[in-house]
Design a protein around this motif. Structure first.
Motif: not given
Length: 400
Positions: A170, A173, A201-204, A206, A234
């Motif tokens: 998480d 970036r 996607h899992q960790h938002d 890019l 993304r």
């Protein structure tokens, strides 16, 4: 006087900060100077020694003669942005808005710099594969981010999926992927690219993809991450004309991304170079529209050169893989009795009249130790130069 500033982070990130706090020189500068001093064949730096297509060069001359010599628009000239969008549709089926989703930059390096400076905050993690192109470390340091890596290992240099899952968190970036990959020449498998999309996607996170060797793949197809399900919204896709058209000195690069992301990157890019290369932009636009036969030819020509140099390296006693893309081939000097490729690279001009780059220069510890016997050779040279280099390298076998 102490000279403080962000340069310290950049130099440290690129592994160029000396113990006394002074900036060091890159391995490329060191090896190129060694080649010039000794007259050795420079297979270290990845630049071609032949000009690109005549019609592209002529288009640049014509643009200069026609007065296209002042500032182009901030996003890039419309003719080039439209050509980039048409290129993405033609080769990959990607629909890109040339007015809102394309940004022309001073080479791929500026695209990377503007992207990282725009989208990363201090302490964010940026994941790359290791070995990594040296500019990545410097730019991540400049952005005050944390550089995390997953090591690529011989013989196939594909990342371990479990290691990728552990590395993306998480705190990540940006997942920054160079594909086809410099320095190993590997091309990432579709399953790996799909996993990266899943993890983003899992960790938002890019996805930033450096695809400057997109047309220089051998026996495999280049798959842009942006074409995969769930990736488009993304993904920042970066490329340039330098490698495709043998015009590395023109520094015409670009990125494509969703409109909101491009807007954020423009907010930074406009205060870097602002604009660049006005007469070269329509020339690269013309190049992007060349027929399929041109793109097929440049890949086939490089594959022949790869095979020629690989044969010479094997004859010299190196253990050599078969890269699927880029300008580069990786050779293991351990069978010749050399565990320290950096030392061998410094001696190679004397031993064989050839210059190469140690893979350890692209790594942090402990990967630098793990890959210490590996060297990178560039095969984007004339056939006669490669034949001469192969013949000279053959003499290394007698050292065993």
């Amino acid at each position: 006087m102490s000279v403080r500033g962000a340069w310290l982070r950049a130099a440290s990130g690129a592994m160029l900060l000396n113990d006394d706090g002074t900036p060091g020189t890159t391995i490329f500068a060191e090896m190129s100077a060694l080649a010039a001093r000794t007259g050795a064949i420079n297979l270290g730096q990845g630049f071609p020694d032949e000009d690109g297509p005549a019609e592209v060069l002529e288009a640049a001359r014509r643009a200069i003669a026609d007065g296209i010599n002042q500032y182009p628009p901030g996003l890039g000239m419309p003719v080039l942005r439209e050509a980039i969008a048409a290129h993405q549709k033609r080769f990959y089926g990607l629909s890109v808005d040339p007015d809102q989703e394309v940004l022309v930059t001073a080479g791929a390096t500026e695209a990377l710099a503007a992207t990282l400076l725009a989208l990363v905050e201090p302490g964010d993690e940026v994941l790359t594969l290791e070995p990594f192109y040296d500019a990545y470390g410097g730019l991540i340091g400049l952005a005050d981010a944390v550089h995390t890596t997953v090591t690529l290992r011989a013989p196939d240099f594909q990342p371990d999926h479990d290691e990728l899952r552990r590395a993306v968190t998480d705190r990540t970036r940006i997942i920054l992927i160079n594909n086809p990959h410099n320095p190993t020449g590997t091309v990432l498998e579709r399953e790996t690219l799909e996993l990266l999309v899943e993890l983003a996607h899992q960790h938002d996170a890019l996805l930033v993809t450096d695809e400057v060797y997109e047309h220089l793949t051998f026996e495999v197809e280049h798959i842009p991450i942006a074409t995969l399900p769930g990736a488009r919204d993304r993904t920042i896709t970066i490329s340039s004309g330098g490698k495709t058209f043998n015009t590395t000195g023109w520094k015409i690069g670009w990125l494509t991304a969703p409109r909101e992301i491009v807007g954020a990157i423009v907010a930074v890019k406009q205060f870097l170079t602002y604009v660049n290369g006005a007469p070269f932009q329509p020339a690269i636009a013309l190049g992007l529209g060349l027929p399929d036969s041109y793109f097929d030819h440049i890949a086939a020509d490089l594959a022949h050169k790869r095979d020629l140099l690989a044969k010479g390296l094997r004859a010299a006693g190196f253990e050599v893989g078969s890269p699927r893309g880029s300008y580069f081939i990786t050779a293991d000097a351990a069978p010749l009795g050399f565990q320290d490729a950096a030392d061998l690279c410094r001696r190679l001009p004397e031993l064989a009249g050839v210059v190469a780059i140690p893979i350890s220069a692209f790594c942090h510890e402990p990967a630098a130790r793990e890959l210490s016997s590996l060297m990178r050779f560039a095969f984007c040279k004339r056939v006669d130069v490669l034949e001469r280099a192969a013949a000279q390298l053959a003499g290394l076998r007698s050292l065993r």
